[in-house]
Each structure stands twice: as C-alpha cells, then as structure tokens.
Design a protein around this motif. Structure first.
Motif, mmCIF file in Angstrom:
data_model
loop_
_atom_site.group_PDB
_atom_site.id
_atom_site.type_symbol
_atom_site.label_atom_id
_atom_site.label_comp_id
_atom_site.label_asym_id
_atom_site.label_seq_id
_atom_site.Cartn_x
_atom_site.Cartn_y
_atom_site.Cartn_z
ATOM 1 N N GLY A 129 0.756 -1.240 0.000
ATOM 2 C CA GLY A 129 0.000 0.000 0.000
ATOM 3 C C GLY A 129 0.787 1.289 0.000
ATOM 4 O O GLY A 129 0.585 2.150 -0.862
ATOM 5 N N ILE A 130 1.685 1.457 0.961
ATOM 6 C CA ILE A 130 2.431 2.710 1.055
ATOM 7 C C ILE A 130 3.338 2.883 -0.162
ATOM 8 O O ILE A 130 3.453 3.980 -0.718
ATOM 9 C CB ILE A 130 3.251 2.758 2.359
ATOM 10 N N GLY A 131 3.961 1.803 -0.602
ATOM 11 C CA GLY A 131 4.839 1.877 -1.772
ATOM 12 C C GLY A 131 4.077 2.199 -3.042
ATOM 13 O O GLY A 131 4.459 3.097 -3.808
ATOM 14 N N THR A 132 2.958 1.483 -3.296
ATOM 15 C CA THR A 132 2.179 1.752 -4.506
ATOM 16 C C THR A 132 1.561 3.141 -4.459
ATOM 17 O O THR A 132 1.473 3.821 -5.494
ATOM 18 C CB THR A 132 1.066 0.705 -4.704
ATOM 19 N N ALA A 133 1.143 3.574 -3.286
ATOM 20 C CA ALA A 133 0.554 4.911 -3.159
ATOM 21 C C ALA A 133 1.590 5.986 -3.437
ATOM 22 O O ALA A 133 1.317 6.965 -4.147
ATOM 23 C CB ALA A 133 -0.040 5.095 -1.763
ATOM 24 N N THR A 134 2.796 5.817 -2.897
ATOM 25 C CA THR A 134 3.857 6.816 -3.080
ATOM 26 C C THR A 134 4.259 6.935 -4.539
ATOM 27 O O THR A 134 4.247 8.020 -5.129
ATOM 28 C CB THR A 134 5.093 6.457 -2.232
ATOM 29 N N PHE A 135 4.604 5.799 -5.140
ATOM 30 C CA PHE A 135 5.047 5.855 -6.529
ATOM 31 C C PHE A 135 3.884 6.121 -7.474
ATOM 32 O O PHE A 135 4.049 6.762 -8.516
ATOM 33 C CB PHE A 135 5.793 4.566 -6.882
#
Length: 436
Positions: free
Chosen positions: A409-415
């Motif tokens: 979640g945090i990775g996909t949201a950031t990128f």
C-alpha cells in the motif's frame, strides 16, 4: 549553535502552547520524560515485527537504539526521527527463510545477509541524493503528492489497531476508553502533562483496564508474571549473517519501500516543524541505510524512520532532536534489560491499540495539513485525482507483485502519486474541474 548543541527553552513555554524546534530542547528532566514517551510509541511495532519474523525482540529494541544513534550522528542531530523495526521486510524475510511462523527463525542468517545488502543499496541511494540535491524530488513530489503520501502513512496503519488489537467487544470498548483518555488529557490539561498525552493517557487507561479485569473479572487480566520472572540484566542474542544470492535478490527490492517511507516521513517532519529538513534527506537515507546494515550484521531487523514517533511529535509539538537522543539511549539500555521489556509488553494490547488509533490518526491529519498550508487547489482535476487515487491505494493496501516481490500500500501509493502527478500535471492548466 555548535554541533549537537540545543538552545534550552524553559518549561513555561509549554504552558503558553509554544513549539519546541529541532535545535531547541526543554530542561533535561522534561526532555527525558518525552524520550520515555517516544520509546513507548515505538516499542509495540519494534517488538512485533521481529516476533513475526522469528527474530529476537530484545535485540531489535537494542538495535533500534543503536540505529537511531547512527542516524542522529549522520544527520548532524538535525532530523528528529526514531528508527524502529521495518514491517516492509516481513513478507520477503518469511519467503527467503521459509519461516513457519513460530519460535526462532532457523534460517535467520539468510535474512540478515539480505537485510545488509538492502541497507547497502539504500546507503548508495542516499549518497546520490546527497550529491545531486533534492530539486528532482521537489519536482516529482509537490505538496499535493507529499500531503497524500503522509496521509496514507497514517491511514495505511489504521487496520492494525482496529482489526488486530481487539479480540472481542470488551477490548474494543477498552480501545475507545484509551483514545478518550488521551483526548481528554490533550484538551483539558496544560504544560508538560498535556505534552505527555500519549504516556499519561496510556497509564490512565491501563489502570482502568486493571480495575475492570483483575479487579472485576470482566476481561483478560493483566499478567505481570513475565515481569517478575524476567531478569534485570541480560544480553540480547546476536546472530551472524549468511550471504545467499537468491535471498538477497528477494530482500533487496525492499529498498524501494524504505525510500518511500523515509521520504514521506521527512516531508511530514518538514511540514510540521516549518524547518527545511528536506536538505538533510540524503543524509537521512544514508543514516537509515547504515543503521539497517549494522542491525542486520548483529542479528536485528532492518530499520526505518517511524511514523509512530512522528505522530507523537504532531501531538506534542516537541520536535527537539535531543528527545530522540534520550530515547535511543533508553532503547539501548532496555535491550539489556529483559525485565523492562517484559513490563512494556505487559501493557494490555487493547490499550496499545487505543493509543495507536490516536497516533496513526494524527499522522493522517498531518498530511491534510500539508494541503492546507500550501493552499493546494482541489478545483483542479489533476490535484483532485492524484490525492483521491493515492489515498485509496494506500488505505486499501493496493499491492503490485513483481515475481516474489510485492509492493504494498504505502509503496504503490507513493510511486503511484508521483507517476500520476507527472502524467496529469501536463494538462493541469487546461483541465476543467470535476464536480461531485
């Protein structure tokens, strides 16, 4: 102001609702109390992550203190952050070591080699950022992106206390009692008590929990037998790494998530403090990378800057790096004291869950504050869609898999926010606003 020097602010500043900046500190007794609060804030996650991977939790606490000291030194004491166990490693470590989920991890060496390799790549990324500067980060991460990413960090964690820290209706009510206690302390007290809202609220809720369970038999009682049995002093269990190419290839990509987390956290602290901490982003990456390497070399988990502690700063408005120096030293001492570790682990899980709800919520609101402070124009469809999609990706734990590696979640949201902003900003001037 010299290196590691803080200008002292009197405790009266708190009664006036003042902010303590990173290069300032309260008198050492109050600074020490704030350090204790930060240790409590990080403790639950820093202990939970190694348990899920079959690592020694006491060693993880010890290495979190060592890692925070390394981070403090490399950033020159300019960045207020605590480094705790990273949850980003859990999935890949379990896959690399074939960990069954209970007891010590028999293949921990394979995981440690991968963690060290990941820390080395992370350090190299930090060197590049330090040499090139952060201008490219500003272009790719304007306030609409950073606000969304910071908010996602809090929202992504929301399910942890809601779903995993209350097993029944009674415990859910105890979570509610806990966050009400914290809120009452925040609103109706003043001075140092108000700034210690997390710690004071936790103590009050724990006392209430003990009265209702140990006293009245309404729920699972607090068990202090582990505290009594634990020795005052004891060495953590160190482990040696093993370097295996398959394990390293599986674990190294976690660096993407670590960069995303640290980037969001630095942006959050910059927004909250009003200080240009972005200029230390390269050093922050290097510090986190080296701390991860050192932790892995000793048998600990990979570490990352902790959103939990950013939430505490948001609640207390005390951003002094001296607080984190104290917290780091306390964590190192706790690593050598199984009894103190057992005491904090004896805090009822629902009470920790109630505190987590407050802390994670404050992180989410810090993201919204970035939008407000920077006057992000949500009449622009591009801004609206970047923020909207990012929040759902992160909150819903949208995951993309690349072979055995999963970007959560945090990775996909950031990128996703970065890519969407770059794509949609091309039509920003000509895009008509969306209407609900």
């Amino acid at each position: 102001m010299g290196f590691f020097q803080w200008s002292e602010r009197p405790a009266e500043v708190l009664r006036a609702g003042g902010v303590i900046a990173p290069d300032e500190r309260l008198p050492w007794p109050q600074t020490g109390l704030m350090g204790v609060q930060h240790v409590i804030a990080m403790f639950g996650s820093t202990v939970l992550a190694p348990i899920l991977m079959g690592f020694d939790p006491n060693l993880a606490v010890f290495m979190s203190g060592i890692g925070t000291l390394i981070f403090f030194l490399i950033t020159g004491g300019k960045v207020p952050s605590y480094l705790g166990s990273s949850f980003a490693f859990i999935g890949v470590v379990i896959a690399a070591t074939a960990y069954a989920g209970q007891g010590p991890n028999e293949n921990i060496g394979l995981a440690l080699g991968g963690i060290i390799a990941c820390g080395a790549i992370y350090t190299l990324v930090g060197v590049v950022v330090h040499l090139v500067g952060t201008g490219w980060i500003e272009r790719f991460m304007p306030p609409v992106v950073t606000g969304a990413v910071v908010a996602v960090i809090g929202l992504n964690l929301a399910g942890v206390p809601i779903k995993n820290m209350a097993a029944n209706n009674f415990e859910a009510w105890m979570q509610a009692l806990t966050f009400v206690c914290v809120a009452l302390v925040a609103v109706f007290t003043r001075g140092m008590v108000q700034r210690l809202l997390i710690l004071v609220g936790l103590v009050l809720a724990s006392i209430a929990y003990a009265l209702l369970t140990n006293g009245m038999g309404l729920g699972k009682p607090i068990d202090l037998s582990g505290v009594a049995a634990a020795p005052w002093l004891g060495m953590p269990q160190f482990h040696a790494p093993e370097f295996s190419a398959p394990a390293m290839l599986l674990i190294v990509p976690v660096v993407i998530i670590l960069v995303a987390e640290n980037l969001g956290h630095i942006k959050a602290v910059t927004a909250m403090t009003g200080r240009n901490i972005d200029q230390y982003m390269g050093r922050a990456f290097i510090g986190d990378g080296i701390a991860t390497m050192v932790s892995g070399a000793a048998g600990g988990t990979g570490v990352t800057t902790y959103a939990e502690n950013i939430g505490v700063m948001a609640a207390t408005r005390i951003y002094s790096t001296a607080v984190f120096l104290v917290a780091a030293v306390l964590a190192v001492l706790l690593g050598f004291s199984p009894k103190f570790g057992a005491l904090i682990q004896a805090i009822p899980l629902p009470v920790m869950g109630g505190v987590s709800i407050v802390v994670f919520g404050l992180i989410a609101i810090a993201g919204a504050k970035i939008w407000v402070d920077n006057r992000v124009d949500f009449s622009q469809s591009s801004n609206l869609l970047v923020a909207a999609i990012t929040l759902i990706l992160g909150t819903g734990e949208f995951t993309l898999k690349f072979g055995d590696f999963a970007l959560g979640g945090i990775g996909t949201a950031t990128f996703g926010a970065i890519v969407l902003n770059a794509l949609l900003s091309r039509g920003r001037s000509s895009t008509a606003p969306l209407h609900g």
